[in-house]
Scaffold this motif. Structure first.
Motif, short mmCIF file in Angstrom:
data_model
loop_
_atom_site.label_atom_id
_atom_site.label_comp_id
_atom_site.label_asym_id
_atom_site.label_seq_id
_atom_site.Cartn_x
_atom_site.Cartn_y
_atom_site.Cartn_z
N ASP A 199 20.89 8.09 16.63
CA ASP A 199 20.43 6.96 15.82
C ASP A 199 19.12 7.33 15.14
O ASP A 199 18.06 7.30 15.76
CB ASP A 199 20.26 5.72 16.69
CG ASP A 199 19.86 4.49 15.87
OD1 ASP A 199 19.78 4.61 14.63
OD2 ASP A 199 19.62 3.43 16.48
N ARG A 200 19.17 7.69 13.87
CA ARG A 200 17.96 8.06 13.15
C ARG A 200 17.61 7.03 12.08
O ARG A 200 17.24 7.35 10.96
CB ARG A 200 18.12 9.44 12.52
CG ARG A 200 18.29 10.59 13.51
CD ARG A 200 17.21 10.59 14.60
NE ARG A 200 15.85 10.53 14.08
CZ ARG A 200 15.13 11.60 13.74
NH1 ARG A 200 15.65 12.81 13.88
NH2 ARG A 200 13.90 11.48 13.28
N ASP A 201 17.68 5.76 12.47
CA ASP A 201 17.27 4.68 11.57
C ASP A 201 15.79 4.80 11.20
O ASP A 201 15.34 4.23 10.19
CB ASP A 201 17.52 3.31 12.21
CG ASP A 201 19.00 2.96 12.25
OD1 ASP A 201 19.79 3.66 11.60
OD2 ASP A 201 19.35 1.99 12.95
N ASP A 240 11.59 -0.27 11.61
CA ASP A 240 12.58 -0.28 12.69
C ASP A 240 11.95 -0.42 14.07
O ASP A 240 12.63 -0.64 15.06
CB ASP A 240 13.42 1.01 12.66
CG ASP A 240 12.57 2.25 12.87
OD1 ASP A 240 11.55 2.38 12.15
OD2 ASP A 240 12.92 3.08 13.73
#
Length: 246
Positions: free
Chosen positions: A21-23, A228
Motif C-alpha cells: 500500500d503506497r498511498d 494519508d
C-alpha cells in the motif's frame, strides 16, 4: 551505509510485497503537478516505485540510492528503462539541474547527525535548477510512533511468489533522545530460517529540521501534513532560491 533490509538481495526482493500500500506516494504525484515540475530527483529511491510512476507520466526522472540490492529490484520493474538509476548517495550525484527533488518515507530520518543531514541537503541543492524545490517528510516526534513498533502490532504473514510464506515483524530496541533503534525480523516459514535488519532513525523537531534546511542554504516555503497520515507527518517544502525565512 544502508540497512540490511535494503542491501541484502534476499530481503530487498521482499520489500514491495510486504508493503504494497503506497498511498503515501499520491501526495508526491500531486505535488509534481502542483509545482509544474518536468524533471524529478528521487533521493533514496529504494525499489523505485515512485520513480517508475513518475516516468510513466512522461517526466525526466533520476533515482539515486546507496543500496545496490534495492536498485536491482527497481531496474527490473516495467518501465524502469525510462529512469536514470544511480548507485550512490546524494553527494555522489553527477551534475544535474532538476526542478524538483523528493525524499519520501523515512529517507530524511536516516541521517543521524546534523552534519550528515546538512551535507545531504547541500548536495541535493546543487542538483536543483535555480529556484528548484525539495520536498521531504519526517515523522512528528510528538506522536511517538515507536510505541507501536512491537511484534503484536506489526506482525504480518505474506505469501510471496518465488519465495513462499514470509512472516515479518518489528521490535523496538532502544530510544536515546531523538534516536530510535528497531529491528525487523523476516521468517521464511517454508525453510525455517530467519533474517534480521537493524535500523536507527532520528526524530527531529520541526525547529531542528528548519535549522538544518537553513544551514544548507534552502528557504523554507511551507510545512504541510501528509494527507494519508493526518497529524503524524510533517512535509517540508523548501526552495533552492529565495523565499520566506524559516
Amino acid at each position: 551505509m544502508a540497512d540490511e533490509i535494503f542491501t541484502s538481495p534476499r530481503l530487498a526482493v521482499l520489500y514491495d510485497a510486504l508493503d504494497p500500500d503506497r498511498d503515501d506516494l499520491d501526495a508526491y504525484l500531486d505535488m509534481v503537478g502542483e509545482f509544474g515540475a518536468r524533471s524529478v530527483l528521487d533521493v533514496g529511491c529504494g525499489t523505485g516505485t515512485l520513480a517508475c510512476l513518475l516516468a510513466d507520466r512522461g517526466l525526466e526522472v533520476v533515482g539515486v540510492d546507496p543500496a545496490g540490492a534495492s536498485l536491482a529490484v527497481a531496474r527490473g520493474k516495467p518501465g524502469a528503462e525510462r529512469v536514470r538509476w544511480i548507485h550512490g548517495t546524494a553527494e555522489s550525484l553527477p551534475v544535474l539541474s532538476v526542478e524538483l527533488a523528493v525524499m519520501t518515507a523515512n529517507v530524511a530520518q536516516v541521517f543521524l547527525t546534523d552534519e550528515d543531514f546538512v551535507s545531504t541537503l547541500r548536495a541535493i541543492r546543487r542538483a536543483l535548477a535555480p529556484h528548484g524545490l525539495l520536498v521531504f517528510e519526517v515523522r512528528d516526534p510528538s506522536r511517538r510512533a515507536w510505541l507501536g513498533w512491537n511484534r503484536e502490532e506489526t506482525f504480518s504473514s505474506t505469501s510471496i511468489d518465488g519465495v513462499g510464506d514470509v512472516e515479518a515483524w518489528c521490535d523496538l530496541l532502544d530510544v536515546q533522545g531523538e534516536l530510535v533503534s528497531f529491528r525487523w525480523t523476516h521468517h521464511f516459514t517454508g525453510r525455517g530460517e530467519s533474517a534480521t535488519s537493524d535500523s536507527t532513525l532520528r526524530f527531529r523537531s520541526r525547529e531542528s529540521v528548519a535549522a538544518c534546511v537553513g544551514t544548507a542554504g534552502f528557504a523554507l516555503q511551507e510545512v504541510r501534513g501528509a494527507p494519508d497520515r493526518p497529524g503524524r507527518e510533517m512535509v517540508f517544502i523548501v526552495s533552492a532560491g529565495t523565499g520566506r525565512v524559516p
